[in-house]
Enzyme design. Sequence first.
Site, short mmCIF file in Angstrom:
data_model
loop_
_atom_site.label_atom_id
_atom_site.label_comp_id
_atom_site.label_asym_id
_atom_site.label_seq_id
_atom_site.Cartn_x
_atom_site.Cartn_y
_atom_site.Cartn_z
N ASP A 17 -1.80 4.56 -1.66
CA ASP A 17 -0.54 5.07 -1.16
C ASP A 17 -0.29 6.47 -1.19
O ASP A 17 -0.12 7.02 -2.40
CB ASP A 17 0.61 4.19 -1.70
CG ASP A 17 1.92 4.75 -0.77
OD1 ASP A 17 1.81 5.61 -0.09
OD2 ASP A 17 2.98 4.10 -1.19
N SER B 180 10.92 3.53 5.13
CA SER B 180 10.61 3.79 3.57
C SER B 180 10.84 4.80 2.85
O SER B 180 11.02 4.91 1.65
CB SER B 180 9.25 2.91 3.32
OG SER B 180 8.22 3.72 3.97
N HIS C 297 4.19 7.36 0.27
CA HIS C 297 5.39 7.58 -0.59
C HIS C 297 5.20 8.15 -1.81
O HIS C 297 3.70 8.67 -2.21
CB HIS C 297 5.54 5.90 -0.99
CG HIS C 297 5.90 5.12 0.43
ND1 HIS C 297 4.94 4.36 0.95
CD2 HIS C 297 7.08 5.06 1.28
CE1 HIS C 297 5.24 3.81 1.89
NE2 HIS C 297 6.40 4.39 2.11
#
Length: 431
Positions: free
Chosen positions: A400, A151, A403
């Site tokens: 998160d 990712s 990311h």
Amino acid sequence: MDSKSPFNDQPQSLTKKFLPWTLYALLPIAIIRLYFYPTILPISPSDQLHQKSSIITTTSSSPSQEGKRADVEIECNYSHGKWVHEKVGPLYNGTTCGTIKDGQNCMRHGRPDMGYLHWRWRPEQCNLPRFEPHTFLQILRNKHLAFVGDSMARNQLESLLCMLSTVSPPDLVYHAGDDDKFRRWHFSSHNVNVSIYWSPFLVKGIEKSETRNYNQLFLDSVDERWASDMDQMDMIVLSVGHWYLHPAVYFDGGLALGCHYCPGQNYTEIGFYEVFRKAIKTTLNSIIERIAVNGNEINVILTTFSPHHFEGEWDKFGACPKTRPYEENEKKLEGMDEEMRRVEVEEVEAAKTNAKQGVRLRVEALDITKLSLLRPDGHPGPYMYAFPFANGIAERVQNDCVHWCLPGPVDTWNEILLDVMKRWYKNLIPT
């Protein structure tokens, strides 16, 4: 009677008279010398590895003696520098491109502070220009760029697509897999293809499932889901790391090597650092071998490990609460972040050595670990979901801190990527 000749005194008197003026004349010359040719201090052995991957030769201009501008080659270590505040914002926002994964669209999800959008990375040794979409597309005209990895590869890809779409909107021409993990876009203006291949280990792997709570990795085999298309690729950006932290069992040559965090399984715990090294080595060697067979030219970029910034529990409001970058002396590159980066840098250097004469390969480490470590403010945090506090601050909220918001610090990775490409493809840069 004094018998000294008047000529004996002349040198001393002249020296006293003209020495100060000589010093005044030499001082500006010395300053100019240091400005254009700064002294390079010796690098200690412990610092050599930290600098090796990110020292990239770039072209800069400096005045010549005749007053003209002459191109000179300088070395730039992108990993050494600082984040500086600037008023100019990013090239795009959360609504100007449709490729941002929902969880990284911090602006659209209501993140209230916008300060994280106004920082630029300033390397110590060179100038890093703002991203130039036209130049990027011109360099890649009639070529295929593939992002391969997890990712984080997708995060970097979507940043790139958003910046390129400001001058040439792409068409999605292919998508497949869960969550569209295999996609391809086409920029008709320059006949450029940009793809993403989901491959969280780069080598062959079977991801964990509901019936098996660990991954299985086969370290001697590259993942054919992307490698089978290698003869169609002109440039590859590799980016993996975080999936190696998950529980896994490792195989090599049909034999079980051991595992990482596999309680209850009849395997020896061996960690993941050397496994990670083996996977990177297998990947780069596979690229070299296939280039030798196919005779094509491939340029490879390995984006180094991207640190996370969790503080405390992942489901608490303050999981990554910072709103400003760290100063360089506030945060040291160490532990897992340093080790993962070190493995990648060493294997890139080994691949440069192992590439046989005649193999048309360029390979470089895109060393973003340290500059990303200094950006704890760049993650979605609770804004991985839209307006998470619309009904008040909940006791538990998912964050998160791995990311990166788009736009955000990850855009800098692509600025460095373009700077490397400009060095590789000097003849394709528009004048």
